[in-house]
Design an enzyme around this catalytic site. Structure first.
Site, PDB file in Angstrom:
ATOM      1  CG  ASP A 230     -94.640  28.477  18.367  1.00 12.32           C
ATOM      2  OD1 ASP A 230     -94.043  27.531  18.889  1.00 12.32           O
ATOM      3  OD2 ASP A 230     -94.050  29.423  17.810  1.00 12.32           O
TER       4      ASP A 230
ATOM      5  CG  HIS B 133     -93.866  22.952  19.230  1.00  9.77           C
ATOM      6  ND1 HIS B 133     -93.408  21.881  18.519  1.00  9.77           N
ATOM      7  CD2 HIS B 133     -93.877  24.007  18.365  1.00  9.77           C
ATOM      8  CE1 HIS B 133     -93.154  22.255  17.260  1.00  9.77           C
ATOM      9  NE2 HIS B 133     -93.430  23.539  17.146  1.00  9.77           N
TER      10      HIS B 133
ATOM     11  CG  HIS C 205     -93.054  33.942  15.342  1.00  9.03           C
ATOM     12  ND1 HIS C 205     -94.319  33.417  15.501  1.00  9.03           N
ATOM     13  CD2 HIS C 205     -92.224  33.064  15.946  1.00  9.03           C
ATOM     14  CE1 HIS C 205     -94.248  32.268  16.171  1.00  9.03           C
ATOM     15  NE2 HIS C 205     -92.985  32.024  16.448  1.00  9.03           N
TER      16      HIS C 205
ATOM     17  CG  HIS D 127     -90.114  31.551  20.315  1.00 14.67           C
ATOM     18  ND1 HIS D 127     -90.877  30.580  20.891  1.00 14.67           N
ATOM     19  CD2 HIS D 127     -90.399  31.513  18.990  1.00 14.67           C
ATOM     20  CE1 HIS D 127     -91.590  29.958  19.970  1.00 14.67           C
ATOM     21  NE2 HIS D 127     -91.319  30.505  18.792  1.00 14.67           N
TER      22      HIS D 127
END
Lengths: 341, 341
Positions: free
Chosen positions: B17, B20, B197, B199
């Site tokens: 991840d 990015h 998961h 963010h």
């Protein structure tokens, strides 16, 4: 509601707690720009003081670039609707400074003491009320005392005339369940409003603040872009977004808050407010940020990991002013070789 | 426990991840250093792939500096105990690439689909199992579908042979109560493990992750120093500290994780992983990060605030591949003058 507010009142602290993050170097222009933006966004209160409260500009706590009274006057001048708040820690700030701030237009004061020392706030709270200011109590390092003790101390502040008492998580050490029990207990014991002031050292400041609100806290602190001591505070513009998502309208314009964050506060931030090693260990250990440097020095001297010193200090609930103990703890740890390599 | 693990397994995603966040420019040396540090700290799984999974290195998704197979091989080479994981999005990655990764030593694959498109994962999950890999399902944008739909899709993945299904909060749009109901529902409906998961766009990634764990999720993702898309992920070293504080031992060395964060990952971060305007509005609106640039362009063209476009797209639950709709939405908003200045 026992006369308690039915609406959440936010206090933006980036111009006070954030003073730590900029080493007390705010310019008058920066303060004017931030206040103007916050006022337009509908912020309820904006706190302006040295990071350690009125009178904090000293060699010991760090000299301010611009006299805080100049900044308070400028902030009041920029406000159309927001009210200017100040912070006062008895022993650092004086009644004289409080009166001066009031005369310049400050409308609210938070009288801050260590979570076990509410008694030193008595005179300041009554003086503030006499002056016609809103006077709130601010119990710092609230993670370090049992809930019953916190309730007892909050009740003292209430008895002195405080119109609200804050659970102040100075070290960013509280987890949501711990916030819940503290706010719940204070709400049950007090007839006045309850507040919450979070720090983000364990990355749960927003979650802690939501939890506090769920439990009925109505005085809520935030800091745009987390500008504050340690890992900074509950990020105000994020909190406003989350509250909107939860259907809680606090009367603040989200887009304008985002713009203040991006265009006005962002460019002021000297480094970044990410959670790094220092701030994380402070939250994990639950100690004052001022201990960090002392622990690093002591660790070097005794050949042990400074994190072990901080964790031990946290367990011992050492408070500010007891910095001498840091060397003792380091020596003891070295002797016992209870070290994590 | 229905054969489900009784222990939490962490997967570190900063090398997938986080790709990015560094525009896919990881060097082999960086990957080796990060993996070595994580392996020493006791991390269970370390995911290494292009940010968009195997095969993502294209003009469309961004070219990797170093071929991901080279990075996977290097990562495997550095591991004494940790296992290397890869991510595969059907339509981007192929069976061929999966086999190649497996031959290089990858032990686990997460097959990722949009939360409504689990059916496209069937072949990849069974192929991974045939290859002798652990195969887990990864339901992205899990905030955008009703809980019942998420359960239905997770059951499909279970039926294909997935050994766990993740609630993947790609947009950082979920709040703790929403995570709770999703994990609870999946735990009730599935016989396999459930994962989360997160963010951090709304600053609640750590709180969401704790909530998921409280509800029984055992497969947990984190990213050191939040290195990931948007505002980044659940900050791994902070999560480990919080879990220790909660008395949950995941067998990972906190100090070593802090050191990886400070000394190895920190220096790689190109900007900062703070929550800024772009990442905040993505979490608030609940849309793909790839929409941001499109919305800004469309906003300019139609003279409206791009945030209104993103919020509208979030309400419409527009998915990747439907970027054409952004102009339509902008035009419609401009026509209705439903604009916030």
């Amino acid at each position: 509601m026992n006369g308690r507010a039915d609406r959440i009142q936010l206090t933006e602290v980036c111009l006070r707690d954030g003073s730590h993050a900029v080493a007390h170097q705010f310019t008058e222009e920066q303060v004017r720009n931030v206040v103007r933006g916050l006022d337009e966004a509908g912020m309820h209160y904006i706190e302006v003081s040295h990071g350690d409260g009125l009178g904090g500009s000293t060699i010991q706590y760090g000299k301010s670039l611009v006299d805080e009274m100049t900044l308070i006057e400028a902030a009041v001048d920029e406000c159309k609707n927001s009210k200017i708040a100040v912070l006062l820690i008895p022993g650092i700030g004086t009644m004289n400074e409080l009166k001066q701030a009031k005369d310049l237009g400050a409308r609210l004061v938070r009288i801050a003491t260590h979570a076990t020392e509410a008694d030193v706030s008595a005179q300041h709270i009554s003086k503030a009320r006499e002056l016609g200011m809103e006077a709130l109590g601010f119990l710092m390092m609230a993670h370090s005392v049992p809930v019953e003790k916190l309730v007892e101390q909050a009740k003292l502040m209430e008895s002195y005339g405080a119109e609200a008492v804050y659970v102040t998580d100075s070290a960013g050490a509280l987890l949501p369940t711990e916030v819940r029990e503290r706010i719940k207990a204070l709400r049950q014991a007090l007839d006045i409003e309850v507040g919450f002031h979070g720090h983000n050292n364990l990355s749960v400041a927003v979650a802690n603040t939501i939890t506090a609100i769920e439990e009925g806290a109505t005085r809520i602190d935030g800091s745009v872009r987390c500008l504050g001591a340690g890992a900074g505070n509950t990020q105000t513009e994020v909190l406003v977004a989350v509250l909107e998502r939860m259907g809680i309208d606090v009367g603040i314009d989200l887009y304008k808050m985002m713009d203040v964050a991006e265009n006005i506060v962002g460019p002021i931030i000297p480094g970044s407010q990410e959670i790094k090693k220092g701030s994380l260990v402070l939250g994990y250990a639950g100690v004052y940020s001022s201990f960090l440097l002392h622990a690093e020095r002591a660790g070097k001297r005794f050949g042990i990991d400074p994190r072990d010193i901080l964790v031990e200090l946290g367990k011992m609930k050492v408070v500010g002013g007891q910095e001498d103990m840091i060397l003792d703890v380091a020596a003891e740890l070295a002797k016992n070789s209870k070290v994590r390599a």
